[in-house]
Design an enzyme around this catalytic site. Structure first.
Site, PDB file in Angstrom:
ATOM      1  N   GLU B  60       0.811  -1.220   0.000  1.00 48.38           N
ATOM      2  CA  GLU B  60       0.000   0.000   0.000  1.00 48.38           C
ATOM      3  C   GLU B  60       0.842   1.267   0.000  1.00 48.38           C
ATOM      4  O   GLU B  60       0.494   2.258  -0.651  1.00 48.38           O
ATOM      5  CB  GLU B  60      -0.963   0.001   1.193  1.00 48.38           C
ATOM      6  N   PRO B  89      -0.428   0.767   6.233  1.00 46.18           N
ATOM      7  CA  PRO B  89       0.929   0.739   5.659  1.00 46.18           C
ATOM      8  C   PRO B  89       1.222   1.944   4.761  1.00 46.18           C
ATOM      9  O   PRO B  89       2.380   2.271   4.533  1.00 46.18           O
ATOM     10  CB  PRO B  89       0.935  -0.568   4.844  1.00 46.18           C
ATOM     11  N   HIS B 129     -10.946  -5.544   8.397  1.00 49.64           N
ATOM     12  CA  HIS B 129     -11.775  -5.340   7.205  1.00 49.64           C
ATOM     13  C   HIS B 129     -12.979  -4.456   7.487  1.00 49.64           C
ATOM     14  O   HIS B 129     -13.859  -4.345   6.657  1.00 49.64           O
ATOM     15  CB  HIS B 129     -12.276  -6.688   6.666  1.00 49.64           C
TER      16      HIS B 129
END
Lengths: 378, 325
Positions: B60, B89, B129
């Site tokens: 990322e 990240p 998530h």
């Protein structure tokens, strides 16, 4: 341990074309072939290195006099930077760390603008697009991703492998041995390899990440890491401006022609402190510094020019005079750098000032002007 | 008029933005052949090619960092972060680089970039998530943060965000991706991007929501109406900058405000909203501003998320507490 499992270097090849004694040496793959008469090119490198060193020395002194908040010294890394920068084509784009004063010099960034950043009057006073030289980047390694993305953009623009050397464009990501541990640097190499981006990863291994020696985190020679990412890596004597120039030139050419990324490890030495706040006597021995002084990047070029008659005495005097002049200009100019206006803090957070920030600014301006009124009414 | 889900509306909006400006480039993990794990970019690589819909390595920081370089080269990258919990990240690149480039360049360099993040819970996912990281970005000067809550807004807001010259964190309520459809007039014209909007008028209490909780708030307002309580619902839409004028106007009329978001209450957006309402509407307030949100715990396992997320009953409870003050 079997040899197969031994990761330590069995041997390292380092490209060198001018040894510390100032003698030309030959290399099977690289030959010094500048774009102008040889002596003229070497004199140019010498001048660049001397003036860059003077800039560095003056800036260090200005910090000691309280005129700069900080200065990141490049002492000892002049050849790596000048060699790398003089190999660039005008259209190439460079992403620096915060120590690339020599590269900035070659990209015609006014040294006063470098001082502005370290004085704290701004955070980068030059236009990257005007100089094809990005802003200094303080967060270690972050700019290597920007370089890779920019190189992907060059590729999308169709400016790789056209066969026209005035249009084909390469991008340079500068970083150091310390940054080589950063995730961003490793991600940049993954992306660059994945897209075959026209980027050269130019690592100045100056042996020290502030107080941590390179051996502490680098267990194979740095340039050998490139192979793991899927592109070539090469080590060059970073104190040899001729070799650095040639190795960089070939890597840039390869990138422009569509050959993809290359990593260059310029093996050099940070002769000064990390920055003016650092005290290297706490972590390294003076013998090491003395040993590297014998490999000084400028002294060897001077020896070569004097011995071979590549430059006259008046040339050296002229460069020295230029250096004096530069020093004077920096000392005189430092106070002319404009102090930041408090109300302009709010400028350029966004392309347009949002209402809520405008209210904050106007409130602060009114608050400040209330003191003016107070003073006036006394 | 076309009827679309929120996911389809985003897809159509992205397609139109790519047609309008050939500098728009999509980047992300699995967004090409797969069309993204939520299928938001479905079919776009087929039609625009691999150079404009770029499947990236799984990194990322690398995605956002290279997007910075593309923006510097004159492109308009639109980055998809696969799930909210995977944005961290890239946090350094977003906060230290994307957000600050324009400022530290003295305005010389623009950073037009959209970072799309499917956010929020309610889909029964494994950990990382279902996060609501909006306050982290709204707290960062230099970033703009918006959240859509219905297909019509999704279609227009994504195009407006892409055309905008500043970096925009674009939050998509993932649990609404494939729920209700709405009619979209693609020949119409949208209102401003950075504006909040009264979604349901009312007189007794002002309820502030954005993204997935707009639906919760509207359901609560409907239920409250059945008990004779008139709740005005405002969809904030823009979280940074906040558009407070409609909020102040509403609270001065109703005298009461309840903020509903999925994010943790502590130092969440509700805290800022409560502070501003208190500063600006102090004499109109009949009750303190109340906040309903995720508890100050990590996001729980999926089978416990119904306890964590602000639901109809907890929102109605806050309405009752406010009205009883």
């Amino acid at each position: 341990m079997t040899e197969f499992l031994d990761p330590s270097p069995s041997h390292t090849d380092m490209v060198q074309l001018l040894n510390p004694e100032g003698e030309r040496v030959s290399h099977p793959d690289f030959e010094f072939s500048p774009d102008r008469p040889e002596d003229e090119a070497v004199r140019g490198f010498y001048r660049d290195m001397v003036l860059t060193r003077r800039l560095d020395v003056e800036a260090t002194a200005l910090q000691r006099h309280g005129e700069l908040g900080l200065w990141a010294q490049l002492l000892g890394q002049e050849a790596a930077q000048i060699g790398a920068a003089r190999a660039l084509a005008p259209q190439d784009f460079v992403f620096p760390t915060y120590r690339e004063h020599g590269v900035a010099w070659c990209r015609d960034v006014d040294p006063m603008q470098l001082l502005g950043l370290f004085r704290g009057t701004d955070q980068g006073g030059w236009d990257p697009a005007e100089h094809n030289f990005g802003l200094y980047t303080i967060v270690i390694g972050a700019q290597t991703l920007h370089a890779t993305g920019y190189a992907m953009g060059v590729q999308m623009d169709g400016l790789v492998g056209t066969g026209d050397p005035t249009r084909d464009t390469a991008v340079v990501a500068h970083f150091g041995d310390g940054a080589s541990s950063q995730g961003d640097v490793n991600e940049a190499m993954v992306f660059a390899a994945s897209y075959n981006a026209p980027v050269v990863f130019f690592c100045q291994n100056n042996q020290w990440a502030i107080s941590e020696p390179v051996e502490q985190m680098v267990k194979v020679p740095l340039y050998k890491r490139a192979q793991g990412f899927g592109f070539p890596g090469i080590r060059v004597d970073g104190n040899d401006v001729l070799a650095t120039y040639e190795v960089m030139k070939s890597a840039l050419k390869r990138a422009r022609e569509g050959g993809g990324p290359t990593m260059i490890e310029a093996y050099t030495y940070r002769m000064g402190a990390h920055t003016t706040t650092d005290d290297p006597t706490r972590y390294r021995v003076s013998d090491e510094v003395e040993a590297w002084k014998l490999k000084d990047p400028i002294a060897r070029v001077e020896a070569y020019l004097r011995r071979g008659g590549g430059a006259s005495t008046s040339f050296f005097a002229k460069v020295e005079a230029e250096a004096e002049e530069l020093g004077e200009r920096l000392r005189a100019g430092i106070h002319a750098l404009p102090e930041p206006d408090p109300v302009r803090l709010f400028d350029n957070v966004y392309t347009e000032l949002p209402d809520e920030l405008r209210e904050q600014r106007d409130g602060y301006a009114a608050y400040l002007s209330s003191f003016e009124h107070e003073v006036a009414s006394r | 008029m076309t009827k679309m889900t929120l996911a389809k509306a985003l897809n159509a909006g992205l397609r139109r933005a790519m047609e309008d400006d050939d500098k728009v480039v999509l980047m992300g993990e699995d967004i090409g052949r797969l069309g993204g794990v939520f299928r938001i970019t479905d079919g776009l690589q087929k039609d625009f090619g691999e150079a404009r819909v770029v499947d990236t390595p799984l990194a990322e920081s690398g995605i956002v960092g290279t997007a910075v370089g593309l923006a510097l080269r004159g492109y308009r990258p639109v980055v998809e972060i696969q799930f909210d919990g995977f944005v961290y990240p890239a946090y350094d690149q977003i906060v230290s680089q994307v957000a600050k480039f324009h400022y530290r360049s003295g305005g010389r360099v623009a950073m037009p970039m959209v970072i799309r993040i499917p956010f929020g819970g309610g889909i029964g996912a494994v950990e990382h998530h279902s996060e609501s990281p909006e306050a982290q970005f709204a707290h960062t000067p230099g970033l703009k943060v918006v959240a859509c809550s219905d297909p019509v807004d999704a279609y227009w807001m994504i195009q407006q965000a892409i055309a905008h010259p500043d970096p925009v964190i674009f939050l998509e309520p993932k649990r609404l991706y494939h729920s209700t459809k709405a009619e979209i007039d693609v020949d119409g014209s949208p209102g401003p991007l950075f504006a909040s909007r009264v979604t349901r008028p009312g007189t007794d209490l002002t309820m502030l929501a954005y993204g997935p909780t707009v639906k919760t708030a509207l359901t609560a307002a409907e239920a409250a109406a059945g008990e004779g309580k008139s709740v005005e619902v405002i969809d904030l839409r823009t979280l940074s900058p906040l558009d407070m004028a409609p909020v102040y106007e509403s609270v001065r009329r109703t005298g009461r405000a309840v903020v509903v978001h999925e994010a943790h209450v502590n130092l969440g957006l509700g805290a800022e909203l409560a502070a501003r309402i208190t500063e600006q509407c102090f004499h109109s307030l009949e009750a303190p501003v109340l906040r309903v949100g995720g508890f100050d715990t990590p996001y729980p396992p999926a089978r416990a998320e119904e306890y964590f997320l602000p639901d109809l009953d907890r929102v109605l409870d806050a309405v009752d507490r406010s009205l009883a003050w």
